[in-house]
Design a protein around this motif. Structure first.
Motif, PDB file in Angstrom:
ATOM      1  N   GLU A   2      23.689  35.953  58.314  1.00  0.00           N
ATOM      2  CA  GLU A   2      22.511  36.803  58.425  1.00  0.00           C
ATOM      3  C   GLU A   2      21.694  36.241  59.601  1.00  0.00           C
ATOM      4  O   GLU A   2      21.071  35.197  59.473  1.00  0.00           O
ATOM      5  CB  GLU A   2      21.693  36.772  57.144  1.00  0.00           C
ATOM      6  N   VAL A   3      21.725  36.943  60.710  1.00  0.00           N
ATOM      7  CA  VAL A   3      21.164  36.400  61.949  1.00  0.00           C
ATOM      8  C   VAL A   3      19.828  37.063  62.258  1.00  0.00           C
ATOM      9  O   VAL A   3      19.719  38.292  62.266  1.00  0.00           O
ATOM     10  CB  VAL A   3      22.132  36.588  63.132  1.00  0.00           C
ATOM     11  N   VAL A   4      18.842  36.219  62.518  1.00  0.00           N
ATOM     12  CA  VAL A   4      17.560  36.675  63.034  1.00  0.00           C
ATOM     13  C   VAL A   4      17.395  36.079  64.424  1.00  0.00           C
ATOM     14  O   VAL A   4      17.460  34.853  64.589  1.00  0.00           O
ATOM     15  CB  VAL A   4      16.382  36.239  62.134  1.00  0.00           C
ATOM     16  N   GLN A   5      17.221  36.931  65.415  1.00  0.00           N
ATOM     17  CA  GLN A   5      17.071  36.472  66.794  1.00  0.00           C
ATOM     18  C   GLN A   5      15.616  36.638  67.213  1.00  0.00           C
ATOM     19  O   GLN A   5      15.048  37.732  67.110  1.00  0.00           O
ATOM     20  CB  GLN A   5      17.985  37.263  67.731  1.00  0.00           C
ATOM     21  N   VAL A   6      15.012  35.558  67.676  1.00  0.00           N
ATOM     22  CA  VAL A   6      13.588  35.551  68.008  1.00  0.00           C
ATOM     23  C   VAL A   6      13.427  35.429  69.519  1.00  0.00           C
ATOM     24  O   VAL A   6      13.930  34.481  70.139  1.00  0.00           O
ATOM     25  CB  VAL A   6      12.859  34.383  67.303  1.00  0.00           C
ATOM     26  N   GLU A   7      12.730  36.373  70.118  1.00  0.00           N
ATOM     27  CA  GLU A   7      12.479  36.390  71.566  1.00  0.00           C
ATOM     28  C   GLU A   7      10.988  36.607  71.813  1.00  0.00           C
ATOM     29  O   GLU A   7      10.388  37.541  71.280  1.00  0.00           O
ATOM     30  CB  GLU A   7      13.299  37.486  72.238  1.00  0.00           C
ATOM     31  N   MET A   8      10.413  35.739  72.636  1.00  0.00           N
ATOM     32  CA  MET A   8       8.978  35.813  72.903  1.00  0.00           C
ATOM     33  C   MET A   8       8.627  36.994  73.808  1.00  0.00           C
ATOM     34  O   MET A   8       7.544  37.570  73.710  1.00  0.00           O
ATOM     35  CB  MET A   8       8.519  34.499  73.554  1.00  0.00           C
ATOM     36  N   ALA A   9       9.545  37.389  74.712  1.00  0.00           N
ATOM     37  CA  ALA A   9       9.274  38.486  75.652  1.00  0.00           C
ATOM     38  C   ALA A   9       9.360  39.834  74.929  1.00  0.00           C
ATOM     39  O   ALA A   9       9.740  39.925  73.762  1.00  0.00           O
ATOM     40  CB  ALA A   9      10.253  38.436  76.812  1.00  0.00           C
ATOM     41  N   GLU A  10       9.036  40.878  75.675  1.00  0.00           N
ATOM     42  CA  GLU A  10       8.995  42.209  75.063  1.00  0.00           C
ATOM     43  C   GLU A  10      10.373  42.802  74.822  1.00  0.00           C
ATOM     44  O   GLU A  10      10.518  43.779  74.085  1.00  0.00           O
ATOM     45  CB  GLU A  10       8.176  43.160  75.931  1.00  0.00           C
ATOM     46  N   ARG A  11      11.402  42.234  75.452  1.00  0.00           N
ATOM     47  CA  ARG A  11      12.762  42.705  75.208  1.00  0.00           C
ATOM     48  C   ARG A  11      13.752  41.589  75.509  1.00  0.00           C
ATOM     49  O   ARG A  11      13.409  40.605  76.187  1.00  0.00           O
ATOM     50  CB  ARG A  11      13.092  43.947  76.039  1.00  0.00           C
ATOM     51  N   ILE A  12      14.972  41.739  75.003  1.00  0.00           N
ATOM     52  CA  ILE A  12      16.006  40.743  75.268  1.00  0.00           C
ATOM     53  C   ILE A  12      16.584  40.960  76.666  1.00  0.00           C
ATOM     54  O   ILE A  12      16.420  42.015  77.263  1.00  0.00           O
ATOM     55  CB  ILE A  12      17.126  40.811  74.209  1.00  0.00           C
ATOM     56  N   MET A  13      17.241  39.941  77.171  1.00  0.00           N
ATOM     57  CA  MET A  13      17.926  40.016  78.480  1.00  0.00           C
ATOM     58  C   MET A  13      17.004  40.626  79.532  1.00  0.00           C
ATOM     59  O   MET A  13      17.299  41.647  80.157  1.00  0.00           O
ATOM     60  CB  MET A  13      19.229  40.811  78.349  1.00  0.00           C
ATOM     61  N   MET A  14      15.876  39.967  79.738  1.00  0.00           N
ATOM     62  CA  MET A  14      14.793  40.505  80.579  1.00  0.00           C
ATOM     63  C   MET A  14      15.183  40.711  82.035  1.00  0.00           C
ATOM     64  O   MET A  14      14.539  41.476  82.747  1.00  0.00           O
ATOM     65  CB  MET A  14      13.584  39.578  80.513  1.00  0.00           C
ATOM     66  N   ARG A  15      16.239  40.065  82.494  1.00  0.00           N
ATOM     67  CA  ARG A  15      16.629  40.209  83.898  1.00  0.00           C
ATOM     68  C   ARG A  15      17.343  41.529  84.162  1.00  0.00           C
ATOM     69  O   ARG A  15      17.542  41.899  85.308  1.00  0.00           O
ATOM     70  CB  ARG A  15      17.521  39.046  84.320  1.00  0.00           C
ATOM     71  N   GLU A  16      17.738  42.200  83.081  1.00  0.00           N
ATOM     72  CA  GLU A  16      18.473  43.452  83.238  1.00  0.00           C
ATOM     73  C   GLU A  16      17.536  44.652  83.134  1.00  0.00           C
ATOM     74  O   GLU A  16      16.421  44.547  82.628  1.00  0.00           O
ATOM     75  CB  GLU A  16      19.579  43.552  82.181  1.00  0.00           C
ATOM     76  N   ASP A  17      18.032  45.813  83.580  1.00  0.00           N
ATOM     77  CA  ASP A  17      17.265  47.046  83.474  1.00  0.00           C
ATOM     78  C   ASP A  17      17.056  47.422  82.008  1.00  0.00           C
ATOM     79  O   ASP A  17      17.829  47.024  81.127  1.00  0.00           O
ATOM     80  CB  ASP A  17      17.994  48.191  84.191  1.00  0.00           C
ATOM     81  N   GLU A  18      16.039  48.238  81.763  1.00  0.00           N
ATOM     82  CA  GLU A  18      15.706  48.612  80.390  1.00  0.00           C
ATOM     83  C   GLU A  18      16.830  49.390  79.713  1.00  0.00           C
ATOM     84  O   GLU A  18      17.085  49.225  78.513  1.00  0.00           O
ATOM     85  CB  GLU A  18      14.408  49.421  80.361  1.00  0.00           C
ATOM     86  N   ASP A  19      17.511  50.267  80.452  1.00  0.00           N
ATOM     87  CA  ASP A  19      18.593  51.025  79.822  1.00  0.00           C
ATOM     88  C   ASP A  19      19.740  50.112  79.408  1.00  0.00           C
ATOM     89  O   ASP A  19      20.459  50.394  78.452  1.00  0.00           O
ATOM     90  CB  ASP A  19      19.093  52.146  80.741  1.00  0.00           C
ATOM     91  N   VAL A  51      16.701  41.619  65.493  1.00  0.00           N
ATOM     92  CA  VAL A  51      16.137  41.162  66.763  1.00  0.00           C
ATOM     93  C   VAL A  51      14.623  41.333  66.724  1.00  0.00           C
ATOM     94  O   VAL A  51      14.108  42.450  66.557  1.00  0.00           O
ATOM     95  CB  VAL A  51      16.728  41.946  67.947  1.00  0.00           C
ATOM     96  N   LEU A  52      13.912  40.226  66.872  1.00  0.00           N
ATOM     97  CA  LEU A  52      12.450  40.236  66.848  1.00  0.00           C
ATOM     98  C   LEU A  52      11.926  39.908  68.244  1.00  0.00           C
ATOM     99  O   LEU A  52      11.892  38.744  68.648  1.00  0.00           O
ATOM    100  CB  LEU A  52      11.928  39.206  65.836  1.00  0.00           C
ATOM    101  N   THR A  53      11.543  40.923  68.990  1.00  0.00           N
ATOM    102  CA  THR A  53      10.940  40.697  70.306  1.00  0.00           C
ATOM    103  C   THR A  53       9.429  40.613  70.146  1.00  0.00           C
ATOM    104  O   THR A  53       8.867  41.012  69.124  1.00  0.00           O
ATOM    105  CB  THR A  53      11.313  41.832  71.268  1.00  0.00           C
ATOM    106  N   ASN A  54       8.773  40.086  71.183  1.00  0.00           N
ATOM    107  CA  ASN A  54       7.320  39.861  71.129  1.00  0.00           C
ATOM    108  C   ASN A  54       6.931  38.952  69.963  1.00  0.00           C
ATOM    109  O   ASN A  54       5.845  39.080  69.409  1.00  0.00           O
ATOM    110  CB  ASN A  54       6.560  41.188  71.031  1.00  0.00           C
ATOM    111  N   HIS A  55       7.823  38.058  69.597  1.00  0.00           N
ATOM    112  CA  HIS A  55       7.563  37.092  68.531  1.00  0.00           C
ATOM    113  C   HIS A  55       7.582  35.691  69.133  1.00  0.00           C
ATOM    114  O   HIS A  55       8.584  35.285  69.737  1.00  0.00           O
ATOM    115  CB  HIS A  55       8.615  37.189  67.426  1.00  0.00           C
TER     116      HIS A  55
END
Length: 731
Positions: free
Chosen positions: A434-451, A467-471
């Motif tokens: 049971e995986v919870v992924q925590v990312e402080m930024a607004e989205r994962i893989m920030m170097r890539e385009d939004e799509d 996936v918990l972004t903005n956390h």
């Protein structure tokens, strides 16, 4: 509007110059014929004539009009060598600077915006050594001065630097021409001034900045090495510290060219990629993907099956895969290649000496004419309160720690939404965690385009990753009820229980313990190097993750070539590292591969691009494989097929990218890709179809319209008048 008005003013002044016949005065004959009149005016009003002459010279130079050379002769004839030189020196420099500023004002922004990427190396060179380049050009009169003024205006060189370097650089030529003007009566043509011997003298003068640059480098080098005693002879041509991708390739190249090279590694050969990164993670990803395919076997016309497996056996397979690849990077193989391999700790004592501390505690010293630091990087562990007490694993340690487990961690928290975090989060979710992924930024893989990140997020969540972004992670806690990560989201704290905590928030260069501080080698998160991979000491170079800017195995190997060649042959020729075409892949499912810029970066840098997109749901092979999702996105120069960047999201994305990397490296456009035969049915056809989408968007519509009419005519298709006649005849 201001730029348009300025252009109009310039155009009017240039037109007036020719309309009033001033160009005829600025010839050798015109000057000779008018010299008596000019002389009488000068005698009558020396200050007025001198000032007017200076102003006219400024205008002629600023407008890039023909006649500056003639006016320089006139200065010598009218004012003599000393005053003529003073007037022309200042007038020509002021006029040149005005032309420089006008060019910068009118054209610089447009040129840099449109050709910024191609001009980047030039801009960097000008910013660093612009004064030397300009000085060289000013000393050699075969380069048109007006062209230098206009072109330098498009670069980032400072206006003040441009002025004083121009005045200094043009001084020698000014003196020659003014002196010739004092003998004007004996001159029959300008060729009398520019004799072959004089041009040769100017050319030799032009070498002065290059010689000066070399002398400055020697002086700087002596200053850097001043406190050290250079050995009279060296034990090795090259000493390499670190046996990861960068160190291995560096040592391999050195041995291949018959240099005497020693490779020092304190831990495992192969570095992070073999032992902790690329190899073990891809082995784990494969097992996890197969488990997921079994659960979804109905997608392929089979019966869904709950995969039964031993997690311990999966982790054992990971270690078996590493062991199978290990011989490629082994001590034995490199010794056979001619590399001396020492497994010990290394530290720089001086710019040429390495202290080697062996496992048994013995100390050895080796001197090398050149040294390459390839010490790699290690996972960054955030300084969260309580993290040491609750315990954690990293992408380096999980392979040994989790190998002891019979089952995958029931509750796994992954800190970090970058490539490593995403790959491992998806894999462990597919293996039952049971995986919870925590990312402080607004989205994962920030170097890539939004799509791209939207598709990646959907894939992770479909596999059960929360996936918990903005956390933002605040602290770790532990009680009788278990272990917890406390995070903050929109000002509210949230508690996440876990059995295992995986830190995947990035990697930091290994800088400590190698003597860098003692030698004063500059570091700024990584070892600071120049374009040749050299540190403060030209004979000490760095390659790989320890120096950046990319932390990829293939980039480390790329840098290693430059480090090895510059270290061994830099006294003859040095090569600047080429980062223009660097691909990379994130091995989630579907894979995310990229080379060049993406839409996000293009927008940030103000680069105009045209976007062509081909959906893999249309690809025959993707449909047959049950993987008809993702896309190929190509960024090109607007209206042209020149490739600026490519992003591929889909199965085998990393493999598909190779064709675009080759095309970009060798300047091949989408038309060449489209014209290449691709076997059917293969995934590689996606590249061709993407090129076809671009071609379709640029089809010449007017030509096609006329072609349609031509073919109608060839079929004898009746016109409206003919139809009416035919209808009447039938009736």
């Amino acid at each position: 509007m201001k730029k348009i008005l300025l252009l109009i003013v310039i155009a009017v002044m240039v037109a007036g110059f020719f309309y009033f016949g001033l160009d005829s005065l600025l010839t050798l004959d015109g000057l000779k014929n008018g010299l008596t009149q000019f002389e009488s005016w000068r005698v009558a009003s020396p200050l007025l004539v001198g000032s007017s002459f200076l102003l006219l010279y400024v205008v002629v130079t600023a407008l890039s009009l023909p006649g500056a050379a003639i006016m320089t002769l006139a200065a010598g004839a009218l004012f003599g060598l000393m005053w003529g030189t003073v007037i022309v020196s200042f007038a020509s420099s002021i006029g040149a600077t005005l032309a420089f500023l006008v060019s910068r004002y009118l054209l610089s922004d447009t040129v840099q915006k449109r050709f910024g990427d191609r001009l980047k190396p030039i801009n960097e060179g000008i910013a660093k050594d612009g004064a030397f380049y300009l000085f060289t050009l000013r000393l050699v009169p075969i380069f048109p001065f007006f062209l230098i003024n206009l072109l330098l205006g498009l670069t980032p060189i400072r206006a003040a630097t441009f002025y004083w370097v121009s005045q200094l650089g043009m001084l020698a030529g000014t003196v020659v021409f003014v002196n010739a003007g004092t003998q004007l009566a004996q001159l029959n043509s300008l060729s009398g001034i520019l004799s072959p011997s004089l041009l040769l003298s100017f050319a030799l003068l032009g070498l002065f900045p290059l010689i000066a640059k070399k002398l400055l480098a020697v002086i700087k080098s002596r200053r850097v090495y001043a406190q050290y005693q250079k050995p009279k002879y060296f034990d090795r041509n090259l000493i390499v510290i670190g046996a990861g991708a960068g160190g291995l390739v560096t040592a391999y190249i050195a041995a291949a060219v018959k240099a005497k090279v020693t490779l020092i590694e304190a831990h495992k050969m192969g570095g992070d990629c073999l032992n902790y990164g690329c190899v073990p993670s891809k082995a784990l990803i494969k097992s996890a993907k197969l488990a997921q395919q079994m659960r979804n076997a109905s997608h392929y016309g089979l019966e869904d099956a709950n995969p039964i497996f031993s997690f311990r056996k999966i982790m054992q397979r990971v270690h078996d895969v590493v062991a199978k690849v290990e011989p490629h990077d082994s001590v034995e193989r490199y010794q056979k290649l001619g590399v001396e391999v020492i497994q010990a700790y290394a530290k720089l004592i001086d710019p040429w000496t390495v202290e080697i501390k062996h496992i048994d505690g013995s100390i050895q010293h080796l001197t090398g004419r050149a040294i390459v630091l390839a010490t790699g990087a290690s996972p960054f562990v955030p300084p969260l309160p309580g993290i040491e007490e609750v315990g954690y694993v990293t992408s380096d340690t999980l392979w040994d720690e989790f190998a002891k487990l019979d089952e995958a961690p029931k509750r796994l928290v992954v800190l970090g939404g970058g490539p490593i975090g995403c790959e491992l989060a998806q894999s462990f979710a597919r293996l039952g965690s049971e995986v919870v992924q925590v990312e402080m930024a607004e989205r994962i893989m920030m170097r890539e385009d939004e799509d791209v990140t939207d598709l990646a997020l959907a894939s992770l969540e479909a596999d059960g990753v929360s996936v918990l972004t903005n956390h933002k992670a605040l602290r770790c806690e532990q009680s009788s009820e278990g272990k917890f990560l406390v995070v903050e989201h929109e000002g509210v704290e949230k508690v996440i229980p876990f059995d295992a905590l995986l830190c995947a928030v990035g990697r930091v260069a290994r800088l400590k313990g190698y003597g860098l501080e003692e030698l004063g080698i500059e570091t700024n998160r990584t070892i600071v190097t120049n374009h040749y991979q050299e540190t403060l000491y030209p004979n000490i170079l760095a390659a790989g993750d320890v120096t950046g800017p990319y932390q990829f195995t293939h980039t480390a190997a790329h840098q290693a070539w430059y480090a090895a060649v510059n270290a061994l042959f830099g006294q003859f020729k040095k090569f600047k590292v080429d980062y223009r075409v660097i691909p990379w892949t994130t091995f989630i499912d579907p894979e995310v591969a990229r080379v060049g810029i993406n839409e996000q970066e293009a927008k940030e840098k103000g680069i105009a691009v045209e976007v062509t997109r081909y959906g893999l749901d249309d690809l025959d092979r993707a449909i047959t494989d049950g993987a008809a999702y993702g896309f190929v996105k190509v960024l090109t120069v607007p209206g042209k097929d020149k490739i600026l960047g490519v992003t591929i999201v889909g199965e085998h994305g990393g493999d598909l990218m190779a064709e675009f990397v080759l095309a970009m490296k060798h300047g091949l456009g989408l038309n060449k890709v489209l014209g290449t035969i691709h076997a059917y049915p293969t995934w590689a056809e996606a590249n061709k179809y993407a090129a076809g989408e671009w071609k379709r968007a640029h089809a010449p519509q007017k030509v096609l319209l006329w072609l349609g009419k031509y073919h109608d005519w060839r079929r004898g298709k009746p016109t409206a008048a003919n139809k009416a006649t035919a209808s009447h005849d039938n009736s």
